[in-house]
Motif scaffolding. Sequence first.
Motif, PDB file in Angstrom:
ATOM      1  N   ASP A  47       0.841  -1.212   0.000  1.00  0.00           N
ATOM      2  CA  ASP A  47       0.000   0.000   0.000  1.00  0.00           C
ATOM      3  C   ASP A  47       0.869   1.252   0.000  1.00  0.00           C
ATOM      4  OD1 ASP A  47      -2.426  -1.447   0.352  1.00  0.00           O
ATOM      5  OD2 ASP A  47      -2.305  -1.291   2.556  1.00  0.00           O
ATOM      6  N   ALA A  48       1.940   1.200   0.817  1.00  0.00           N
ATOM      7  CA  ALA A  48       2.772   2.377   1.051  1.00  0.00           C
ATOM      8  C   ALA A  48       3.761   2.613  -0.074  1.00  0.00           C
ATOM      9  CB  ALA A  48       3.512   2.234   2.380  1.00  0.00           C
ATOM     10  N   THR A  49       3.859   1.686  -1.036  1.00  0.00           N
ATOM     11  CA  THR A  49       4.873   1.775  -2.084  1.00  0.00           C
ATOM     12  C   THR A  49       4.306   2.230  -3.427  1.00  0.00           C
ATOM     13  OG1 THR A  49       6.229   0.096  -1.003  1.00  0.00           O
ATOM     14  CG2 THR A  49       6.635   0.429  -3.333  1.00  0.00           C
ATOM     15  N   VAL A  50       3.024   1.971  -3.690  1.00  0.00           N
ATOM     16  CA  VAL A  50       2.481   2.278  -5.026  1.00  0.00           C
ATOM     17  C   VAL A  50       2.337   3.783  -5.233  1.00  0.00           C
ATOM     18  CG1 VAL A  50       1.308   0.085  -5.400  1.00  0.00           C
ATOM     19  CG2 VAL A  50       0.085   1.947  -4.234  1.00  0.00           C
ATOM     20  N   GLN A  51       2.474   4.191  -6.500  1.00  0.00           N
ATOM     21  CA  GLN A  51       2.287   5.586  -6.908  1.00  0.00           C
ATOM     22  C   GLN A  51       1.214   5.601  -7.992  1.00  0.00           C
ATOM     23  OE1 GLN A  51       5.727   7.610  -8.673  1.00  0.00           O
ATOM     24  NE2 GLN A  51       4.852   9.606  -8.184  1.00  0.00           N
ATOM     25  N   SER A  52       0.110   6.286  -7.735  1.00  0.00           N
ATOM     26  CA  SER A  52      -1.044   6.225  -8.635  1.00  0.00           C
ATOM     27  C   SER A  52      -0.967   7.196  -9.791  1.00  0.00           C
ATOM     28  CB  SER A  52      -2.323   6.494  -7.844  1.00  0.00           C
ATOM     29  OG  SER A  52      -2.207   7.750  -7.193  1.00  0.00           O
ATOM     30  N   MET A  53      -0.217   8.272  -9.637  1.00  0.00           N
ATOM     31  CA  MET A  53      -0.060   9.264 -10.719  1.00  0.00           C
ATOM     32  C   MET A  53       1.156  10.118 -10.401  1.00  0.00           C
ATOM     33  SD  MET A  53      -2.919  12.211  -9.952  1.00  0.00           S
ATOM     34  CE  MET A  53      -3.279  12.747  -8.274  1.00  0.00           C
ATOM     35  N   GLU A  54       1.583  10.915 -11.387  1.00  0.00           N
ATOM     36  CA  GLU A  54       2.803  11.690 -11.195  1.00  0.00           C
ATOM     37  C   GLU A  54       2.663  12.709 -10.056  1.00  0.00           C
ATOM     38  OE1 GLU A  54       4.452  13.434 -14.725  1.00  0.00           O
ATOM     39  OE2 GLU A  54       6.354  13.836 -13.697  1.00  0.00           O
ATOM     40  N   ASP A  55       1.474  13.301  -9.910  1.00  0.00           N
ATOM     41  CA  ASP A  55       1.277  14.316  -8.870  1.00  0.00           C
ATOM     42  C   ASP A  55       1.359  13.736  -7.459  1.00  0.00           C
ATOM     43  OD1 ASP A  55       0.828  16.260 -10.773  1.00  0.00           O
ATOM     44  OD2 ASP A  55      -1.360  16.139 -10.638  1.00  0.00           O
ATOM     45  N   ALA A  56       1.023  12.470  -7.309  1.00  0.00           N
ATOM     46  CA  ALA A  56       0.938  11.856  -5.981  1.00  0.00           C
ATOM     47  C   ALA A  56       2.194  11.038  -5.699  1.00  0.00           C
ATOM     48  CB  ALA A  56      -0.293  10.952  -5.909  1.00  0.00           C
ATOM     49  N   SER A  57       2.553  10.931  -4.442  1.00  0.00           N
ATOM     50  CA  SER A  57       3.735  10.145  -4.060  1.00  0.00           C
ATOM     51  C   SER A  57       3.326   8.996  -3.141  1.00  0.00           C
ATOM     52  CB  SER A  57       4.741  11.037  -3.330  1.00  0.00           C
ATOM     53  OG  SER A  57       5.140  12.097  -4.158  1.00  0.00           O
ATOM     54  N   ARG A  87       8.857   7.398  -8.312  1.00  0.00           N
ATOM     55  CA  ARG A  87       8.828   7.190  -6.860  1.00  0.00           C
ATOM     56  C   ARG A  87       8.131   5.890  -6.481  1.00  0.00           C
ATOM     57  NH1 ARG A  87       7.357  13.515  -5.253  1.00  0.00           N
ATOM     58  NH2 ARG A  87       9.332  14.363  -6.006  1.00  0.00           N
ATOM     59  N   GLY A  88       7.217   5.427  -7.324  1.00  0.00           N
ATOM     60  CA  GLY A  88       6.487   4.194  -7.026  1.00  0.00           C
ATOM     61  C   GLY A  88       7.261   2.931  -7.399  1.00  0.00           C
ATOM     62  N   MET A  89       8.469   3.110  -7.931  1.00  0.00           N
ATOM     63  CA  MET A  89       9.302   1.959  -8.310  1.00  0.00           C
ATOM     64  C   MET A  89      10.223   1.525  -7.182  1.00  0.00           C
ATOM     65  SD  MET A  89       8.422   1.208 -11.278  1.00  0.00           S
ATOM     66  CE  MET A  89       7.013   2.005 -12.024  1.00  0.00           C
ATOM     67  N   LEU A  90      10.178   2.244  -6.058  1.00  0.00           N
ATOM     68  CA  LEU A  90      11.139   1.992  -4.980  1.00  0.00           C
ATOM     69  C   LEU A  90      10.626   0.896  -4.038  1.00  0.00           C
ATOM     70  CD1 LEU A  90      12.072   5.717  -4.263  1.00  0.00           C
ATOM     71  CD2 LEU A  90      13.326   4.061  -5.667  1.00  0.00           C
ATOM     72  N   ALA A 142      -4.403   6.474  -4.312  1.00  0.00           N
ATOM     73  CA  ALA A 142      -3.856   5.143  -4.616  1.00  0.00           C
ATOM     74  C   ALA A 142      -4.891   4.052  -4.333  1.00  0.00           C
ATOM     75  CB  ALA A 142      -2.586   4.903  -3.797  1.00  0.00           C
ATOM     76  N   LEU A 143      -5.543   4.113  -3.190  1.00  0.00           N
ATOM     77  CA  LEU A 143      -6.518   3.066  -2.835  1.00  0.00           C
ATOM     78  C   LEU A 143      -7.721   3.108  -3.777  1.00  0.00           C
ATOM     79  CD1 LEU A 143      -6.355   3.363   1.071  1.00  0.00           C
ATOM     80  CD2 LEU A 143      -5.303   1.590  -0.368  1.00  0.00           C
ATOM     81  N   PHE A 144      -8.051   4.297  -4.251  1.00  0.00           N
ATOM     82  CA  PHE A 144      -9.168   4.486  -5.192  1.00  0.00           C
ATOM     83  C   PHE A 144      -8.947   3.725  -6.500  1.00  0.00           C
ATOM     84  CE2 PHE A 144     -10.624   7.429  -8.709  1.00  0.00           C
ATOM     85  CZ  PHE A 144     -11.987   7.209  -8.577  1.00  0.00           C
ATOM     86  N   GLN A 145      -7.674   3.516  -6.876  1.00  0.00           N
ATOM     87  CA  GLN A 145      -7.378   2.811  -8.134  1.00  0.00           C
ATOM     88  C   GLN A 145      -7.760   1.335  -8.052  1.00  0.00           C
ATOM     89  OE1 GLN A 145      -6.403   4.937 -10.461  1.00  0.00           O
ATOM     90  NE2 GLN A 145      -6.295   6.442  -8.794  1.00  0.00           N
ATOM     91  N   ASN A 146      -7.898   0.827  -6.838  1.00  0.00           N
ATOM     92  CA  ASN A 146      -8.151  -0.608  -6.654  1.00  0.00           C
ATOM     93  C   ASN A 146      -9.653  -0.882  -6.733  1.00  0.00           C
ATOM     94  OD1 ASN A 146      -8.550  -3.203  -5.587  1.00  0.00           O
ATOM     95  ND2 ASN A 146      -6.672  -3.058  -4.357  1.00  0.00           N
ATOM     96  N   PRO A 147     -10.086  -1.707  -7.699  1.00  0.00           N
ATOM     97  CA  PRO A 147     -11.529  -1.977  -7.850  1.00  0.00           C
ATOM     98  C   PRO A 147     -12.172  -2.532  -6.579  1.00  0.00           C
ATOM     99  CG  PRO A 147     -10.292  -2.841  -9.710  1.00  0.00           C
ATOM    100  CD  PRO A 147      -9.277  -2.402  -8.696  1.00  0.00           C
ATOM    101  N   LEU A 148     -11.363  -3.053  -5.658  1.00  0.00           N
ATOM    102  CA  LEU A 148     -11.938  -3.558  -4.403  1.00  0.00           C
ATOM    103  C   LEU A 148     -12.346  -2.407  -3.470  1.00  0.00           C
ATOM    104  CD1 LEU A 148      -9.452  -6.487  -3.668  1.00  0.00           C
ATOM    105  CD2 LEU A 148     -11.686  -6.601  -4.814  1.00  0.00           C
ATOM    106  N   GLY A 149     -11.915  -1.186  -3.771  1.00  0.00           N
ATOM    107  CA  GLY A 149     -12.276  -0.036  -2.950  1.00  0.00           C
ATOM    108  C   GLY A 149     -11.830  -0.178  -1.505  1.00  0.00           C
TER     109      GLY A 149
END
Length: 430
Positions: free
Chosen positions: A39-49, A108-111, A164-171
């Motif tokens: 959860d703490a590692t994914v990056q959903s878009m360039e604006d967000a970290s 940043r989400g590749m780390l 980031a959590l919003f991207q997950n269809p499980l909500g």
Amino acid sequence: MPNPVSSLAANQAELSLAERFAHTRALMESLVEPLSDADATVQSMEDASPAKWHLAHTTWFWETFLLREYGREYAGGAGGYRLYNEEWPFLFNSYYEAEGARISRFSRGMLSRPTLGEVLEWRAHVTRAMEALLDNRALSDLIALGIAHEQQHIELLLTDIKHALFQNPLGPAMWDADLAPASAPQTGEAGWHEHPGGIALIGDDENGFAFDNEGPRHRVLLEPFALADRLVTVGEWQEFIADGGYGTASLWLSDGLAWVRENAISAPLYWREDEHFTHTGWQTRDPNAPVTHISYFEADAFAAWAGARLPTEFEWEAIARGQDGEGLPQAHNAEAGNQLGKASPPLPSGGSHLFGDCWQFTRSAYLPYPGFRPAKGAVGEYNGKFMSGQCVLKGASCATVRGHSRASYRNFFYPHQRWQFTGLRLAKDL
Ligand code: AVJ
Ligand code: FE
């Protein structure tokens, strides 16, 4: 020093610098307790970290601007403070050209390394090392900046993990809904704060910490105006939609209409049917709660539809001046619900306060005030270099740390951005 977590709801003004430092470090760490390393590692878009990146970047800030420069007194290392890991500044420098090269923002989400656990260990190390510097009066301005910086990243962590959590269809929910603060929505017609106009003193009153972009204090001429005494609500936004607001070209700025069409925008971010996505998962929308997650373009179009306009940053500040004591409630902010000793889900809930719930768009461009000079040194890159093409937002949001904002505070985002808790308060000419 009191237990920082049990004093989370304390009035910032009553705390020493050292207590505010400990409190702020602990608050950010409490926010990631419900998160996995993934959860703490994914990056959903360039604006967000990623949340992990926020934990690390704020730690890099203390290492770079305080410990590396002034850590000679650091008890743990003869010959001064040593960087915890010499390769990590390349990962966690955000945008400071004076601090050299860094990974691109959208990497940043590749780390996957360092792990969340390793970053938390680094945080503990740096928090401990900072203890040697916290009483040094010569450093108090820089330490206050570091605390305010970490508070800004607490808010960004909250808004970025929501995206980031919003991207997950499980909500996925990050907190249980019953941890959310009770709402006190304002119903009925908005009233107006009237102002006769005249010369207003705008900017940093030098009564405590302020960012460099809040000064210098200067005079601005105001014409008579009125500012709404509450925020625009979800119910009012639904009327705007039902009235075809998103499809009525005459309401929109040209850039706004192009943005609506290119991105097929038809509602605020996070809306689906009668629900919205929150830190507690998908929830039914409350029509009396303030609308949030709108862009400047949408705020401006709504104001046109309502026969009003957005306030200037100066009008907003003139009304807010004197109402921003730290003792006053900044409603429903990142810490409001933590009687449980835990951070709570940020949720805008309404009321007549100027601060809290959501950042409010103004029609003012984010520009330097007359006589503005960026702070000296690398921290001069903090605010001044972003003064191009952005909008000023005033107030504070439900994700802002209590006591962080004030009347002169200038938040800033680009006109299309809406993943922050952004909303609006109408204004009109008198
Ligand atoms: C004031 C929220 C636009 O997000 O870049 C964080 C805050 N500045 N680290 C941003 C900030 C340096 C800033 N905003
Ligand atoms: Fe930063």
